[in-house]
Design an enzyme around this catalytic site. Sequence first.
Site, PDB file in Angstrom:
ATOM      1  N   LYS A 267     -28.579 -21.447  25.637  1.00 26.82           N
ATOM      2  CA  LYS A 267     -29.388 -20.350  26.175  1.00 26.82           C
ATOM      3  C   LYS A 267     -28.478 -19.356  26.884  1.00 26.82           C
ATOM      4  O   LYS A 267     -27.768 -19.707  27.822  1.00 26.82           O
ATOM      5  CB  LYS A 267     -30.438 -20.900  27.149  1.00 26.82           C
ATOM      6  CG  LYS A 267     -31.182 -19.815  27.947  1.00 26.82           C
ATOM      7  CD  LYS A 267     -32.254 -20.412  28.872  1.00 26.82           C
ATOM      8  CE  LYS A 267     -32.860 -19.353  29.789  1.00 26.82           C
ATOM      9  NZ  LYS A 267     -33.872 -19.909  30.724  1.00 26.82           N
ATOM     10  N   ASP A 272     -31.889 -13.568  34.670  1.00 21.56           N
ATOM     11  CA  ASP A 272     -33.318 -13.802  34.470  1.00 21.56           C
ATOM     12  C   ASP A 272     -34.096 -13.330  35.694  1.00 21.56           C
ATOM     13  O   ASP A 272     -34.242 -14.058  36.668  1.00 21.56           O
ATOM     14  CB  ASP A 272     -33.559 -15.298  34.221  1.00 21.56           C
ATOM     15  CG  ASP A 272     -35.029 -15.609  33.995  1.00 21.56           C
ATOM     16  OD1 ASP A 272     -35.821 -14.656  33.801  1.00 21.56           O
ATOM     17  OD2 ASP A 272     -35.380 -16.812  33.993  1.00 21.56           O
ATOM     18  N   LYS A 279     -39.790 -12.768  39.228  1.00 17.61           N
ATOM     19  CA  LYS A 279     -39.555 -13.902  40.122  1.00 17.61           C
ATOM     20  C   LYS A 279     -39.608 -13.452  41.568  1.00 17.61           C
ATOM     21  O   LYS A 279     -39.332 -12.291  41.861  1.00 17.61           O
ATOM     22  CB  LYS A 279     -38.158 -14.488  39.848  1.00 17.61           C
ATOM     23  CG  LYS A 279     -38.042 -15.286  38.573  1.00 17.61           C
ATOM     24  CD  LYS A 279     -36.667 -15.924  38.459  1.00 17.61           C
ATOM     25  CE  LYS A 279     -36.533 -16.718  37.177  1.00 17.61           C
ATOM     26  NZ  LYS A 279     -37.378 -17.928  37.133  1.00 17.61           N
ATOM     27  N   ASP A 290     -28.212 -18.274  34.423  1.00 10.07           N
ATOM     28  CA  ASP A 290     -29.154 -18.641  33.360  1.00 10.07           C
ATOM     29  C   ASP A 290     -28.518 -18.604  31.966  1.00 10.07           C
ATOM     30  O   ASP A 290     -29.178 -18.871  30.970  1.00 10.07           O
ATOM     31  CB  ASP A 290     -30.400 -17.739  33.436  1.00 10.07           C
ATOM     32  CG  ASP A 290     -31.672 -18.441  32.995  1.00 10.07           C
ATOM     33  OD1 ASP A 290     -31.670 -19.683  32.929  1.00 10.07           O
ATOM     34  OD2 ASP A 290     -32.662 -17.743  32.707  1.00 10.07           O
ATOM     35  N   ASP A 349     -41.578 -14.919  32.206  1.00 11.50           N
ATOM     36  CA  ASP A 349     -40.502 -15.693  32.819  1.00 11.50           C
ATOM     37  C   ASP A 349     -40.193 -16.971  32.015  1.00 11.50           C
ATOM     38  O   ASP A 349     -39.184 -17.627  32.268  1.00 11.50           O
ATOM     39  CB  ASP A 349     -40.891 -16.042  34.259  1.00 11.50           C
ATOM     40  CG  ASP A 349     -39.697 -16.464  35.097  1.00 11.50           C
ATOM     41  OD1 ASP A 349     -38.548 -16.309  34.622  1.00 11.50           O
ATOM     42  OD2 ASP A 349     -39.916 -16.949  36.220  1.00 11.50           O
ATOM     43  N   GLU A 351     -38.842 -17.231  29.216  1.00 10.25           N
ATOM     44  CA  GLU A 351     -38.144 -16.462  28.185  1.00 10.25           C
ATOM     45  C   GLU A 351     -37.117 -17.304  27.436  1.00 10.25           C
ATOM     46  O   GLU A 351     -36.757 -16.978  26.310  1.00 10.25           O
ATOM     47  CB  GLU A 351     -37.450 -15.250  28.817  1.00 10.25           C
ATOM     48  CG  GLU A 351     -36.061 -15.492  29.445  1.00 10.25           C
ATOM     49  CD  GLU A 351     -36.075 -16.476  30.602  1.00 10.25           C
ATOM     50  OE1 GLU A 351     -37.165 -16.668  31.188  1.00 10.25           O
ATOM     51  OE2 GLU A 351     -35.030 -17.074  30.917  1.00 10.25           O
ATOM     52  N   ARG A 353     -37.234 -20.287  26.078  1.00  9.66           N
ATOM     53  CA  ARG A 353     -37.765 -20.858  24.831  1.00  9.66           C
ATOM     54  C   ARG A 353     -37.973 -19.775  23.775  1.00  9.66           C
ATOM     55  O   ARG A 353     -37.908 -20.045  22.577  1.00  9.66           O
ATOM     56  CB  ARG A 353     -39.061 -21.626  25.136  1.00  9.66           C
ATOM     57  CG  ARG A 353     -40.131 -20.774  25.762  1.00  9.66           C
ATOM     58  CD  ARG A 353     -41.217 -21.605  26.451  1.00  9.66           C
ATOM     59  NE  ARG A 353     -40.841 -21.986  27.814  1.00  9.66           N
ATOM     60  CZ  ARG A 353     -41.604 -22.717  28.625  1.00  9.66           C
ATOM     61  NH1 ARG A 353     -42.785 -23.153  28.211  1.00  9.66           N
ATOM     62  NH2 ARG A 353     -41.199 -23.013  29.836  1.00  9.66           N
TER      63      ARG A 353
END
Length: 499
Positions: A267, A272, A279, A290, A349, A351, A353
């Site tokens: 990933k 993020d 967030k 991230d 959020d 994101e 996946r």
Amino acid sequence: MEFSIKSGSPEKQRSACVVIGVFETRKLSLPGEILNKATDNYLSDLLRRGDMEGKAGTTLLLHKVPGTLCERVLLVGLGKERDFREKEYLDAVATAVRSLNETGAFDGILYLSELAVKKRGVPWRIRQAALVALSTLYRFDRFKSKKDPVRRPLRKLTLIVESRADLAAAEAALAQGQAIAAGMSLARDLGNLPGNVCTPGYLAEQAMGLVKGGGLKAEVLERKDMEKLGMGSLLSVARGSRQPPKFIVLRHDGGKPGQKPIVLIGKGITFDSGGISLKPGAEMDEMKYDMSGAASVLGALQASAQMKLPLNVIGLVPAAENMPGGDASRPGDIVTSMSGQTIEILNTDAEGRLILCDALSYAERFDPECVIDVATLTGACVIALGHVATGLFANNDSLARELAGAGEDAWDRAWQMPLWDDYQEQLKSPFADMANIGGRPAGSVTAACFLSRFAKKYDWAHLDVAGTAWKSGKEKGSTGRPVPLLTHFLLSRADLLME
Ligand code: BES
Ligand code: MN
Ligand code: ZN
């Protein structure tokens, strides 16, 4: 730092510092006994007087010990002998290296690598000692205008093996430890870099840069390539950012031609913010990490190339920034993934996946032996397993066992979580084939369930490293996990992992 392997008696070593272990309570390790004899009981007298107990984490530095040829002797506490296992061994090496680096000795000779560790042989002890030594000395001060100088940093470490017969295996294990450490250090550097530097474009450049080291090929897909492939889910994540997404393909073709490759997917969300489902502000800076999954995949590929593994390994990194720009995805948006399956984005959020699912579909073209994805995927995984174990999910139990075993060997542990169909229910959407979130219960499991829908054509495992890829608080920083787990898995697949 330079390493070498040797065997021989401690009193005969001409060096700046000889490192000797002491068990609780005041019991010298075997090389300590030998040194003690040569020094006319200098060490045992000192212990008897109570200068050191041998508690784990403690050290005692001695200068010009009579009867020795070295300038210093460093005693390192090992804790109780009966409790001395992997963790205690690794901690003792870390303590020794840290104090060697602070004492002003340019070189050290480590007799700790001779200690018996249950179930672990010479190669394990040497590989892990090199790995721990290098990661203990790791620093990230690229952005400090005044670097914190180490007065006289440790330049050379000699690891001792008991018998000359072990030298060859130890040399090979040392090279492995060094390659893994370099992979970890690359991953940590990338993780620690801030989001304004480490963008998707920067990750792509780094991947291209790795090719210079040899044994790797790189290719970067641009937005238009991803559009052609139909990666609608990945592209939807990048929409809110000024940074263009990149899709990195890195290959190590060390195996026979036609041999099925092992595909690693990382990933690569370089920051993020949560997107429109923004967030909260507290600790949002940590979302620069991230892309740790991506960083670990680059690290594992670099290590594979350096160790010239006789395997075909492919690293895939979907890289994007998750930001709330004017063109960002809205909650409720429906996107079509490369697989053709449609996804209702209920929370922008979730994101990770969304970018991973298209990479999982892309992996099909390689007819993989197996696919392993690595992602800082869910806060729920941190709640479930804390900062100790990586979450492990798989559609094949023997692959799961293999990865858990590699984690044990590497002391970079993972714990298997369920991936039962019962959890799939939570991803139902009234409008699309699935929703991108499954509610609060079992958040790390439903995230894995989401990914599993895109990994039906091959053996697949997913590592959720949200709790293990970095540390918060005063020791804040990237850990380089799970580079050790991944590289041990690859070494074992290549039949090169010596116990
Ligand atoms: N990158 C985060 C996961 C994360 C959170 C890692 C905290 C480490 C610490 C991921 O993209 C995310 O935001 N996940 C959401 C999913 C939720 C919206 C279903 C989460 O875990 O809160
Ligand atoms: Mn997120
Ligand atoms: Zn994320």
